[in-house]
Write a protein that holds these residues in place. Structure first.
Motif, PDB file in Angstrom:
ATOM      1  N   PHE A 261      -7.252   8.615   4.200  1.00  0.00           N
ATOM      2  CA  PHE A 261      -6.701   7.425   3.771  1.00  0.00           C
ATOM      3  C   PHE A 261      -5.350   7.425   4.238  1.00  0.00           C
ATOM      4  N   VAL A 262      -4.487   8.360   3.683  1.00  0.00           N
ATOM      5  CA  VAL A 262      -3.015   8.009   3.988  1.00  0.00           C
ATOM      6  C   VAL A 262      -2.875   8.020   5.444  1.00  0.00           C
ATOM      7  N   VAL A 263      -3.661   8.913   6.307  1.00  0.00           N
ATOM      8  CA  VAL A 263      -3.412   8.798   7.846  1.00  0.00           C
ATOM      9  C   VAL A 263      -3.836   7.514   8.408  1.00  0.00           C
ATOM     10  N   TYR A 264      -4.734   6.994   7.829  1.00  0.00           N
ATOM     11  CA  TYR A 264      -5.496   5.504   8.597  1.00  0.00           C
ATOM     12  C   TYR A 264      -4.415   4.450   7.963  1.00  0.00           C
ATOM     13  N   PHE A 265      -3.880   4.392   7.009  1.00  0.00           N
ATOM     14  CA  PHE A 265      -2.898   3.525   6.367  1.00  0.00           C
ATOM     15  C   PHE A 265      -1.544   3.607   7.011  1.00  0.00           C
ATOM     16  N   VAL A 266      -0.859   4.660   7.444  1.00  0.00           N
ATOM     17  CA  VAL A 266       0.266   5.095   8.190  1.00  0.00           C
ATOM     18  C   VAL A 266       0.213   4.614   9.588  1.00  0.00           C
ATOM     19  N   LEU A 267      -0.949   4.903  10.294  1.00  0.00           N
ATOM     20  CA  LEU A 267      -1.282   4.556  11.492  1.00  0.00           C
ATOM     21  C   LEU A 267      -1.216   3.082  11.733  1.00  0.00           C
ATOM     22  N   GLY A 268      -1.781   2.561  10.767  1.00  0.00           N
ATOM     23  CA  GLY A 268      -1.890   1.039  10.933  1.00  0.00           C
ATOM     24  C   GLY A 268      -0.484   0.387  10.721  1.00  0.00           C
ATOM     25  N   LEU A 269       0.226   0.965   9.709  1.00  0.00           N
ATOM     26  CA  LEU A 269       1.698   0.466   9.791  1.00  0.00           C
ATOM     27  C   LEU A 269       2.514   0.941  10.957  1.00  0.00           C
ATOM     28  N   PHE A 270       2.245   2.141  11.624  1.00  0.00           N
ATOM     29  CA  PHE A 270       2.749   2.397  12.855  1.00  0.00           C
ATOM     30  C   PHE A 270       2.509   1.450  13.972  1.00  0.00           C
ATOM     31  N   VAL A 271       1.215   1.107  14.023  1.00  0.00           N
ATOM     32  CA  VAL A 271       0.748   0.187  15.065  1.00  0.00           C
ATOM     33  C   VAL A 271       1.290  -1.017  15.023  1.00  0.00           C
ATOM     34  N   ILE A 272       1.473  -1.671  13.576  1.00  0.00           N
ATOM     35  CA  ILE A 272       2.164  -2.913  13.559  1.00  0.00           C
ATOM     36  C   ILE A 272       3.828  -2.794  13.758  1.00  0.00           C
ATOM     37  N   PHE A 273       4.240  -1.975  13.349  1.00  0.00           N
ATOM     38  CA  PHE A 273       5.929  -2.001  13.047  1.00  0.00           C
ATOM     39  C   PHE A 273       6.434  -1.246  14.362  1.00  0.00           C
ATOM     40  N   MET A 274       5.870  -0.303  15.002  1.00  0.00           N
ATOM     41  CA  MET A 274       6.682   0.440  16.182  1.00  0.00           C
ATOM     42  C   MET A 274       7.120  -0.341  17.228  1.00  0.00           C
ATOM     43  N   LYS A 275       8.427  -0.116  17.484  1.00  0.00           N
ATOM     44  CA  LYS A 275       8.916  -0.929  18.590  1.00  0.00           C
ATOM     45  C   LYS A 275       8.438  -0.565  20.113  1.00  0.00           C
ATOM     46  N   GLN A 276       8.556   0.771  20.268  1.00  0.00           N
ATOM     47  CA  GLN A 276       8.054   1.269  21.465  1.00  0.00           C
ATOM     48  C   GLN A 276       6.701   1.857  21.382  1.00  0.00           C
TER      49      GLN A 276
END
Length: 76
Positions: free
Chosen positions: A27-42
């Motif tokens: 659950f934590v992995v999918y949630f954090v991965l979703g945030l990374f995909v949205i907010f990661m600049k590079q």
């Protein structure tokens, strides 16, 4: 409420507790991965910002569905 959840977890076998920990971890992995995909600049994959936001939201929604299933399964 939390006391009831902890008592319920203590009643479970070692295998059931291990599977619960793995479910929470994913659950934590999918949630954090979703945030990374949205907010990661590079972002390493060449995607437009609209597709990145849609994919990130999809991952976050999936993690929330997993969380609901974890809560439902532990009410036994």
């Amino acid at each position: 409420m939390l006391e009831k959840i902890f008592k319920n977890i203590q009643k479970k076998s070692l295998k059931e507790r291990f599977l619960l920990v793995i479910a929470i971890l994913f659950f934590v992995v999918y949630f954090v991965l979703g945030l990374f995909v949205i907010f990661m600049k590079q972002f390493p994959i060449n995607m437009t910002i609209g597709y990145r936001i849609a994919f990130g939201v999809l991952l976050i929604v999936y993690s929330i569905i997993r969380c609901i299933r974890i809560i439902k399964d532990n009410k036994d």
